[in-house]
Scaffold this motif. Structure first.
Motif, mmCIF file in Angstrom:
data_model
loop_
_atom_site.group_PDB
_atom_site.id
_atom_site.type_symbol
_atom_site.label_atom_id
_atom_site.label_comp_id
_atom_site.label_asym_id
_atom_site.label_seq_id
_atom_site.Cartn_x
_atom_site.Cartn_y
_atom_site.Cartn_z
ATOM 1 N N ALA A 165 0.834 -1.208 0.000
ATOM 2 C CA ALA A 165 0.000 0.000 0.000
ATOM 3 C C ALA A 165 0.867 1.255 0.000
ATOM 4 C CB ALA A 165 -0.930 -0.003 1.208
ATOM 5 N N ASP A 166 2.081 1.158 0.545
ATOM 6 C CA ASP A 166 2.990 2.302 0.525
ATOM 7 C C ASP A 166 3.357 2.702 -0.902
ATOM 8 O OD1 ASP A 166 2.995 2.372 3.277
ATOM 9 O OD2 ASP A 166 4.932 1.372 3.504
ATOM 10 N N LEU A 167 3.374 1.736 -1.808
ATOM 11 C CA LEU A 167 3.734 2.005 -3.197
ATOM 12 C C LEU A 167 2.545 2.495 -4.018
ATOM 13 C CD1 LEU A 167 5.979 -1.126 -3.749
ATOM 14 C CD2 LEU A 167 6.761 1.248 -3.705
ATOM 15 N N ALA A 168 1.359 2.267 -3.515
ATOM 16 C CA ALA A 168 0.159 2.669 -4.249
ATOM 17 C C ALA A 168 -0.305 4.070 -3.880
ATOM 18 C CB ALA A 168 -0.969 1.670 -3.986
ATOM 19 N N GLY A 169 0.226 4.637 -2.805
ATOM 20 C CA GLY A 169 -0.211 5.941 -2.335
ATOM 21 C C GLY A 169 0.474 7.083 -3.064
ATOM 22 N N ALA A 170 0.233 8.290 -2.561
ATOM 23 C CA ALA A 170 0.734 9.505 -3.209
ATOM 24 C C ALA A 170 2.252 9.553 -3.247
ATOM 25 C CB ALA A 170 0.183 10.734 -2.476
ATOM 26 N N GLU A 171 2.909 8.979 -2.247
ATOM 27 C CA GLU A 171 4.370 9.004 -2.192
ATOM 28 C C GLU A 171 4.995 7.701 -2.689
ATOM 29 O OE1 GLU A 171 6.175 11.742 1.108
ATOM 30 O OE2 GLU A 171 4.764 10.352 2.079
ATOM 31 N N GLY A 172 4.184 6.877 -3.343
ATOM 32 C CA GLY A 172 4.689 5.592 -3.799
ATOM 33 C C GLY A 172 5.846 5.691 -4.774
ATOM 34 N N ARG A 173 5.726 6.603 -5.744
ATOM 35 C CA ARG A 173 6.809 6.754 -6.718
ATOM 36 C C ARG A 173 8.078 7.288 -6.060
ATOM 37 N NH1 ARG A 173 8.945 4.383 -10.635
ATOM 38 N NH2 ARG A 173 6.827 4.013 -11.417
ATOM 39 N N ALA A 174 7.917 8.238 -5.153
ATOM 40 C CA ALA A 174 9.087 8.775 -4.448
ATOM 41 C C ALA A 174 9.764 7.686 -3.620
ATOM 42 C CB ALA A 174 8.674 9.948 -3.567
ATOM 43 N N LEU A 175 8.968 6.816 -2.995
ATOM 44 C CA LEU A 175 9.534 5.703 -2.231
ATOM 45 C C LEU A 175 10.322 4.776 -3.141
ATOM 46 C CD1 LEU A 175 9.840 3.861 0.235
ATOM 47 C CD2 LEU A 175 7.555 2.942 -0.264
ATOM 48 N N TRP A 176 9.744 4.447 -4.288
ATOM 49 C CA TRP A 176 10.429 3.547 -5.218
ATOM 50 C C TRP A 176 11.723 4.178 -5.742
ATOM 51 C CZ3 TRP A 176 10.052 -1.404 -5.677
ATOM 52 C CH2 TRP A 176 10.575 -2.057 -6.794
ATOM 53 N N ASP A 177 11.684 5.484 -5.972
ATOM 54 C CA ASP A 177 12.902 6.182 -6.410
ATOM 55 C C ASP A 177 14.005 6.075 -5.356
ATOM 56 O OD1 ASP A 177 11.678 6.898 -8.766
ATOM 57 O OD2 ASP A 177 11.194 8.947 -8.129
ATOM 58 N N ARG A 178 13.628 6.150 -4.076
ATOM 59 C CA ARG A 178 14.631 5.993 -3.005
ATOM 60 C C ARG A 178 15.252 4.595 -3.062
ATOM 61 N NH1 ARG A 178 14.819 9.762 1.410
ATOM 62 N NH2 ARG A 178 13.794 11.661 0.680
ATOM 63 N N LEU A 179 14.410 3.588 -3.272
ATOM 64 C CA LEU A 179 14.926 2.221 -3.354
ATOM 65 C C LEU A 179 15.841 2.054 -4.563
ATOM 66 C CD1 LEU A 179 12.702 1.756 -1.201
ATOM 67 C CD2 LEU A 179 12.201 -0.421 -2.330
ATOM 68 N N GLN A 180 15.456 2.643 -5.681
ATOM 69 C CA GLN A 180 16.294 2.549 -6.877
ATOM 70 C C GLN A 180 17.653 3.217 -6.653
ATOM 71 O OE1 GLN A 180 13.449 4.186 -9.780
ATOM 72 N NE2 GLN A 180 13.472 2.190 -10.802
ATOM 73 N N ALA A 181 17.647 4.319 -5.907
ATOM 74 C CA ALA A 181 18.904 5.007 -5.619
ATOM 75 C C ALA A 181 19.815 4.140 -4.751
ATOM 76 C CB ALA A 181 18.623 6.340 -4.941
ATOM 77 N N LEU A 182 19.239 3.437 -3.771
ATOM 78 C CA LEU A 182 20.040 2.546 -2.929
ATOM 79 C C LEU A 182 20.616 1.393 -3.756
ATOM 80 C CD1 LEU A 182 17.746 2.394 0.233
ATOM 81 C CD2 LEU A 182 19.972 3.540 0.046
ATOM 82 N N LYS A 183 19.830 0.907 -4.695
ATOM 83 C CA LYS A 183 20.332 -0.143 -5.594
ATOM 84 C C LYS A 183 21.450 0.407 -6.476
ATOM 85 C CE LYS A 183 18.865 -2.999 -9.513
ATOM 86 N NZ LYS A 183 17.740 -3.351 -10.425
ATOM 87 N N ALA A 184 21.273 1.615 -7.013
ATOM 88 C CA ALA A 184 22.289 2.209 -7.882
ATOM 89 C C ALA A 184 23.607 2.418 -7.145
ATOM 90 C CB ALA A 184 21.780 3.532 -8.453
ATOM 91 N N ARG A 185 23.515 2.671 -5.832
ATOM 92 C CA ARG A 185 24.732 2.863 -5.045
ATOM 93 C C ARG A 185 25.380 1.542 -4.644
ATOM 94 N NH1 ARG A 185 21.201 6.714 -2.231
ATOM 95 N NH2 ARG A 185 21.618 8.800 -3.039
ATOM 96 N N GLY A 186 24.773 0.441 -5.021
ATOM 97 C CA GLY A 186 25.351 -0.858 -4.737
ATOM 98 C C GLY A 186 25.048 -1.404 -3.359
ATOM 99 N N LEU A 187 24.101 -0.773 -2.628
ATOM 100 C CA LEU A 187 23.779 -1.264 -1.290
ATOM 101 C C LEU A 187 22.870 -2.487 -1.340
ATOM 102 C CD1 LEU A 187 23.264 2.093 0.641
ATOM 103 C CD2 LEU A 187 25.256 0.592 0.606
ATOM 104 N N PHE A 188 22.062 -2.590 -2.392
ATOM 105 C CA PHE A 188 21.201 -3.758 -2.585
ATOM 106 C C PHE A 188 21.273 -4.179 -4.048
ATOM 107 C CE2 PHE A 188 19.507 -1.575 1.102
ATOM 108 C CZ PHE A 188 19.316 -2.609 2.001
ATOM 109 N N ARG A 189 21.338 -5.467 -4.266
ATOM 110 C CA ARG A 189 21.429 -5.963 -5.638
ATOM 111 C C ARG A 189 20.102 -5.881 -6.367
ATOM 112 N NH1 ARG A 189 24.737 -9.546 -2.678
ATOM 113 N NH2 ARG A 189 26.926 -9.522 -3.352
#
Length: 305
Positions: free
Chosen positions: A121-145
């Protein structure tokens, strides 16, 4: 005459097994819960048992003391890859990101295998895209595969996986509630290119609870569970063996996440996973009203997955 090379052996079920370690006093009364040192020793024994058996993935939650215990108990060198879950978006985007980083610190790891949004539900709400962008940034930095989310059938995991192009989707599915498999949801997620992790494989402990031990709001399932146990007994198959055999029978599934609280439980899981496949009609073992069961089962706490 030149001999042809031997054909590769069939993969072991352990190759697809992931462990969600129960570290909080969920299966025992608090007065009987062992002291910290004993818990750390038990964790080391459990993890070493898993490492010796060839288990490669540990699934964690950012609650309680579990991450710290794991971080202090890894075998050396550790063979494990770790999946981490987020805290709720209600705590704020900055807190979600900071807590994901903190999870790695508590686990003593430079990077994680996957970061999963715990509540879709966190991804479906108003801040869902911003949340996903944060996760993508952590992946880009190599913290998560890889990054993904946990879901049930009701959460519409296929649409969400397609929209986000998720790397991993963890879906609840088990012997009692087979909808994710029967409705083709697991296959559709796999076809999108995402890894499929199966959770709740033991139905929140309901498969093992005798009728007189069921919570009051689940007593309506006692007859159905008795029927299922009777059919399993007729085929000389125990509930754990059946639950794991069903999960491993699903070809779309990459990881079967099983909750475990001790090395003894892990040995039982490993034995059940390696047991010969039972001759069962899976559809005969599903509850007739799985949607209602799934809603009720969310209140159970015996499953870490």
């Amino acid at each position: 005459m030149t001999q042809s090379p031997p054909s590769p052996s069939a993969p072991s079920p352990v190759d697809r097994l992931a462990l969600a370690v129960v570290t909080e006093p969920e299966r025992a009364a608090k007065p009987s819960w062992p002291p910290r040192r004993a818990r750390e020793d038990a964790m080391r024994f459990l993890l070493q048992t898993g490492a010796d058996a060839g288990v490669k993935v540990i699934a964690t939650k950012p609650t309680g003391d579990g991450e710290r215990l794991l971080g202090q108990a890894w075998p050396f060198p550790s063979p494990f890859r770790v999946t981490v879950r987020t805290v709720g978006l209600g705590e704020g985007l900055d807190r979600v990101e900071a807590r994901a980083r903190r999870s790695l610190e508590r686990l003593g790891l430079p990077r994680g295998e996957a970061l999963l949004v715990n509540n879709p539900a966190d991804l479906a709400g108003a801040e869902g895209r911003a949340l996903w962008d944060r996760l993508q940034a952590l992946k880009a930095r190599g913290l998560f595969r890889s990054i993904g989310f946990c879901a049930t059938v009701e959460d519409g995991p296929v649409l969400l996986a397609r929209r986000l192009e998720a790397d991993v989707v963890q879906v609840a599915c088990n012997l009692l509630d087979q909808r994710a498999a029967a409705e083709g949801i697991l296959d559709e997620i796999k076809a999108l290119g995402a890894q499929v992790h199966l959770s709740s494989v033991f139905a929140g402990g309901l498969l093992f609870a005798p009728g007189d031990d069921l919570p009051a709001h689940l007593t309506g399932y006692d007859q159905a569970l008795s029927r299922i146990r009777r059919r399993l007994a007729e085929r000389r198959c125990d509930p754990m063996q059946a639950a794991l055999a069903y999960a491993f029978s699903l070809e779309a599934v990459d990881r079967v996440v099983a909750s475990v609280a001790s090395a003894a439980e892990l040995r039982a899981i490993l034995a059940a996973a390696h047991a010969p496949g039972p001759d069962l009609d899976w559809s005969e073992l599903a509850l007739e009203a799985p949607a209602a069961f799934a809603a009720d089962a969310r209140s159970l706490i015996s499953s870490a997955a």
